[in-house]
Enzyme design. Structure first.
Site, PDB file in Angstrom:
ATOM      1  CG  HIS A 183      39.808  47.154  46.581  1.00 26.39           C
ATOM      2  ND1 HIS A 183      39.394  45.543  47.249  1.00 26.39           N
ATOM      3  CD2 HIS A 183      38.969  47.366  47.305  1.00 26.39           C
ATOM      4  CE1 HIS A 183      37.329  46.061  47.170  1.00 26.39           C
ATOM      5  NE2 HIS A 183      37.374  47.330  47.318  1.00 26.39           N
TER       6      HIS A 183
ATOM      7  CD  GLU B 171      32.121  45.986  37.583  1.00 24.73           C
ATOM      8  OE1 GLU B 171      32.402  47.006  38.929  1.00 24.73           O
ATOM      9  OE2 GLU B 171      31.379  44.763  38.109  1.00 24.73           O
TER      10      GLU B 171
END
Length: 329
Positions: free
Chosen positions: A132, A63
Site C-alpha cells: 500500500h 486489475e
C-alpha cells in the site's frame, strides 16, 4: 472568465474528472469501488450518481481484467480512466500495461491509439500495510509508449488530470496519497497554467538545486525554508511533474545556474527515476557542476512495516545532509 477556488488535492482530482466527463461523453471511469463508494480515498465520490453506472463502473477485483477491458474500450473510441486502488495493486495488470497499452500504437504503425489514463495513488506516509505504500514509477517510466506524470498541488491535480485524459497517448498518473488532503488555490480558467510535461520552479535559489516530484516536493520546500532560517544556502526547488518525458531544458537550466544538484524521491535510488535524472544532469551540465550530483531516496529494500516507515522515507534532515555534501566540494 477565470475564477479561483481553494480545495484539496483529492477534491481537485474529482473536479478535474468531472470537467473531463462533462466535456466528453466518451470519458468513462473504471475501477474497484469507484462507483457507489466513490473510491477508497473518495476521489470519485458522487460521480456515479451524477453520470450513471454506464460511465462510472464498479469492476471486479481483477486489475488485468480492468486494463484489458480498457484496451477494448479505447479501441472503440472511448477514453477510459482507470483507478488502481493502491500502488502495489498494479502488478496483476502490469502485463496488460507494458505489453498492450504501451505498445499498441507502435505495433500498429500509428493506426491505433489507446487514450487510457491509469491513476495510481502512490508513496508512503499513511501508516498502511504491505503493498500500500510503494513508489513503482520507474517500471513505467522505463517503458516506451507510456507517459508518466505526477501531481504535487491541487492546481496540478485539477489541470494535469484533464490534460492526461485529453492525451491520445496512454498516461500513468501518479497521485501522492499522503498529500490528498492538502489545500491550495486553483485557477478555474480556460487553459492550464503549464503544459503536462513541463517542470516548474517552486522556489528560486542560487546555491544548489533540489530536483523532486510528488510527495517529496513539500519536503524539499521545507528543507529550503529551514536552510534560509538558519542563514544557510539559498536552495532552488524544481518540481519535475513529468517523469516520462522529462523536461530536461528546465532541469539543466536550474542546475547550470546553481552548479549543484540533489535529486530527491521516495523510491529506492537504485535504477530509479532519480538515478536517470542524476545521470542526465551529470552528462548535460558537466562543465557547470561544482560537485557530483547526489540522490536522496528510499533505501534499496522492500517497503518496511508502517512502524518503520519514518526511518525509510527521506525527510528534511536527510535532504539537508545531501545539500551539505554537495556544498562541501
Amino acid at each position: 472568465m477565470s475564477q479561483t477556488q481553494k480545495m484539496t488535492i483529492a477534491k481537485a482530482l474529482n473536479a478535474g474528472m468531472r470537467k473531463a466527463m462533462e466535456d466528453d461523453p466518451k470519458v468513462v471511469l473504471m475501477g474497484e469501488d469507484v462507483g457507489k463508494l466513490g473510491g477508497v480515498f473518495r476521489i470519485t465520490e458522487h460521480l456515479q450518481k451524477d453520470f450513471g453506472e454506464d460511465r462510472v463502473i464498479d469492476t471486479p477485483l481483477a486489475e488485468a481484467g480492468i486494463l484489458g477491458t480498457a484496451v477494448g474500450l479505447a479501441l472503440r473510441g472511448y477514453r477510459p480512466v482507470i483507478e488502481i486502488q493502491f500502488d502495489g495493486f498494479v502488478y496483476p495488470g502490469f502485463d496488460q500495461i507494458v505489453s498492450q497499452v504501451a505498445k499498441m500504437h507502435y505495433r500498429s504503425l500509428g493506426k491505433l491509439k489507446l487514450p487510457i489514463v491509469i491513476r495510481i495513488p502512490y508513496g508512503g506516509g499513511i501508516g498502511a500495510v504491505e503493498h500500500h505504500s510503494e513508489s513503482n514509477e520507474a517500471y513505467f517510466a522505463h517503458t516506451a509508449g507510456l507517459r508518466v506524470v505526477t501531481c504535487t498541488t491541487p492546481e496540478d491535480a485539477y489541470w494535469m488530470l484533464q490534460q492526461a485524459i485529453a492525451s491520445d497517448d496512454p498516461v500513468v498518473f501518479y497521485e501522492p496519497k499522503r498529500r490528498y488532503h492538502e489545500r491550495g488555490q486553483i485557477e478555474l480558467g480556460e487553459a492550464a497554467p503549464y503544459d503536462l510535461h513541463q517542470a516548474v520552479v517552486r522556489r528560486p535559489g542560487s546555491d544548489a538545486t533540489l530536483l523532486a516530484y510528488g510527495p517529496m516536493v513539500k519536503v524539499c520546500l521545507a528543507a529550503a525554508q529551514a536552510a534560509e532560517l538558519e542563514d544557510g544556502p539559498d536552495l532552488e526547488v524544481v518540481d519535475l511533474r513529468s517523469l516520462s518525458p522529462l523536461d530536461l531544458p528546465a532541469i539543466t537550466s536550474s542546475v547550470t545556474k546553481t552548479g549543484r544538484a540533489v535529486v530527491v524521491s521516495e523510491a529506492p535510488t537504485f535504477l530509479s527515476v532519480a538515478a536517470e535524472v542524476a545521470a542526465l544532469v551529470q552528462q548535460e551540465c558537466f562543465y557547470h557542476l561544482e560537485a557530483p550530483v547526489l540522490r536522496v531516496g528510499g533505501y534499496n529494500i522492500p517497503y518496511p512495516p508502517s512502524r518503520h516507515e519514518e526511518q525509510f522515507l527521506p525527510d528534511l534532515d536527510r535532504v539537508l545532509h545531501g545539500v551539505d555534501s554537495v556544498l562541501a566540494y
